[in-house]
Design an enzyme around this catalytic site. Structure first.
Site, PDB file in Angstrom:
ATOM      1  N   GLY A  15       7.674  -6.562  15.515  1.00  0.00           N
ATOM      2  CA  GLY A  15       7.896  -7.321  14.464  1.00  0.00           C
ATOM      3  C   GLY A  15       8.550  -6.853  13.254  1.00  0.00           C
ATOM      4  CG  ASN A  55       4.471  -5.636  11.928  1.00  0.00           C
ATOM      5  OD1 ASN A  55       3.564  -5.502  12.596  1.00  0.00           O
ATOM      6  ND2 ASN A  55       4.781  -6.382  10.999  1.00  0.00           N
ATOM      7  CG  HIS A  87       6.943  -2.308   5.772  1.00  0.00           C
ATOM      8  ND1 HIS A  87       8.038  -1.921   6.218  1.00  0.00           N
ATOM      9  CD2 HIS A  87       6.641  -3.452   6.134  1.00  0.00           C
ATOM     10  CE1 HIS A  87       8.477  -2.776   6.954  1.00  0.00           C
ATOM     11  NE2 HIS A  87       7.648  -3.838   7.007  1.00  0.00           N
ATOM     12  CB  SER A  93      11.779  -8.000   9.490  1.00  0.00           C
ATOM     13  OG  SER A  93      11.156  -7.916   8.516  1.00  0.00           O
ATOM     14  CG  HIS A 100       2.210  -5.814   6.574  1.00  0.00           C
ATOM     15  ND1 HIS A 100       3.077  -6.945   6.099  1.00  0.00           N
ATOM     16  CD2 HIS A 100       3.348  -5.312   7.260  1.00  0.00           C
ATOM     17  CE1 HIS A 100       4.335  -7.155   6.781  1.00  0.00           C
ATOM     18  NE2 HIS A 100       4.450  -5.963   7.334  1.00  0.00           N
ATOM     19  CG  ASP A 124       5.288  -9.876   2.463  1.00  0.00           C
ATOM     20  OD1 ASP A 124       5.304  -9.003   3.248  1.00  0.00           O
ATOM     21  OD2 ASP A 124       5.811 -10.899   2.498  1.00  0.00           O
ATOM     22  CB  ILE A 125       9.015 -11.963  -0.848  1.00  0.00           C
ATOM     23  CG1 ILE A 125       9.823 -13.003  -1.752  1.00  0.00           C
ATOM     24  CG2 ILE A 125       9.799 -12.194   0.645  1.00  0.00           C
ATOM     25  CD1 ILE A 125      11.266 -12.467  -2.230  1.00  0.00           C
TER      26      ILE A 125
HETATM   27  P1  AMP Z   1       7.831  -6.390   8.776  1.00  0.00           P
HETATM   28  O1  AMP Z   1       8.360  -7.645   9.290  1.00  0.00           O
HETATM   29  O2  AMP Z   1       6.768  -5.774   9.009  1.00  0.00           O
HETATM   30  O3  AMP Z   1       9.113  -5.367   8.946  1.00  0.00           O
HETATM   31  O4  AMP Z   1       7.630  -6.672   7.415  1.00  0.00           O
HETATM   32  C1  AMP Z   1       8.662  -6.666   6.089  1.00  0.00           C
HETATM   33  C2  AMP Z   1       8.022  -7.731   5.157  1.00  0.00           C
HETATM   34  O5  AMP Z   1       8.830  -7.605   3.904  1.00  0.00           O
HETATM   35  C3  AMP Z   1       7.857  -9.121   5.462  1.00  0.00           C
HETATM   36  O6  AMP Z   1       6.652  -9.567   5.431  1.00  0.00           O
HETATM   37  C4  AMP Z   1       8.698  -9.871   4.500  1.00  0.00           C
HETATM   38  O7  AMP Z   1       8.254 -11.098   3.890  1.00  0.00           O
HETATM   39  C5  AMP Z   1       8.835  -8.725   3.420  1.00  0.00           C
HETATM   40  N1  AMP Z   1       9.691  -8.966   2.451  1.00  0.00           N
HETATM   41  C6  AMP Z   1      11.265  -9.089   2.684  1.00  0.00           C
HETATM   42  N2  AMP Z   1      11.882  -9.005   1.623  1.00  0.00           N
HETATM   43  C7  AMP Z   1      10.934  -8.766   0.534  1.00  0.00           C
HETATM   44  C8  AMP Z   1      11.309  -8.789  -0.960  1.00  0.00           C
HETATM   45  N3  AMP Z   1      12.329  -8.794  -1.421  1.00  0.00           N
HETATM   46  N4  AMP Z   1      10.123  -8.701  -1.651  1.00  0.00           N
HETATM   47  C9  AMP Z   1       8.961  -8.437  -0.977  1.00  0.00           C
HETATM   48  N5  AMP Z   1       8.741  -8.670   0.369  1.00  0.00           N
HETATM   49  C10 AMP Z   1       9.513  -8.872   1.068  1.00  0.00           C
END
Ligand code: AMP
Length: 111
Positions: free
Chosen positions: A90, A84, A97, A92, A99, A28-29
């Site tokens: 939550g 999520n 995916h 986004s 976590h 995760d970034i």
């Molecule tokens: P969610 O909020 O459950 O939809 O998780 C989305 C996740 O994607 C968040 O934890 C972000 O930090 C992660 N994320 C967004 N852009 C990237 C990226 N380019 N590379 C890796 N993780 C990312």
């Protein structure tokens, strides 16, 4: 194309920790724990609420791989798998995916 499809297709770089024909796992970034990895299906499913019976084996595979990756990342003291779903959940990125969070004691209930 979602952000995660762009990562699958290598249009956007990611720190990939595992890949097979069905799933991709990458760091995760914006890590929320010392270890924070996302496991995604290569076949796009927007969210767990949009999955159906045809996705059963893919989602089972994804969950088993998440546990295997957690073992490989030495999270022997414990870890959490989180999916999520929707605004209140939550979510986004509209590409399913899971976590993998670990490396510290996680609080419950989550915020
Ligand atoms: P969610 O909020 O459950 O939809 O998780 C989305 C996740 O994607 C968040 O934890 C972000 O930090 C992660 N994320 C967004 N852009 C990237 C990226 N380019 N590379 C890796 N993780 C990312």
């Amino acid at each position: 194309m979602t952000l995660f499809e762009k990562i699958i297709q290598r249009h956007i770089p990611a720190d990939i920790v595992f890949e097979d024909d069905q799933v991709l796992a990458f760091k995760d970034i914006n890590p929320a724990a010392p270890t924070h990895v996302l496991v995604i299906p290569k076949r796009p499913i927007s969210r767990i609420d949009a999955a159906n019976a045809e996705d059963q084996s893919l989602i089972g595979h994804l969950m088993l791989k998440a546990a295997e990756i957690a073992r490989e990342l030495k999270l022997e003291n414990g870890f959490r798998l989180v999916i999520n779903n929707g605004p209140d959940g939550g979510e986004s990125v509209p590409h399913l995916h899971c976590h993998i969070l670990g490396g510290r004691a996680l609080q419950w209930p989550p915020g």
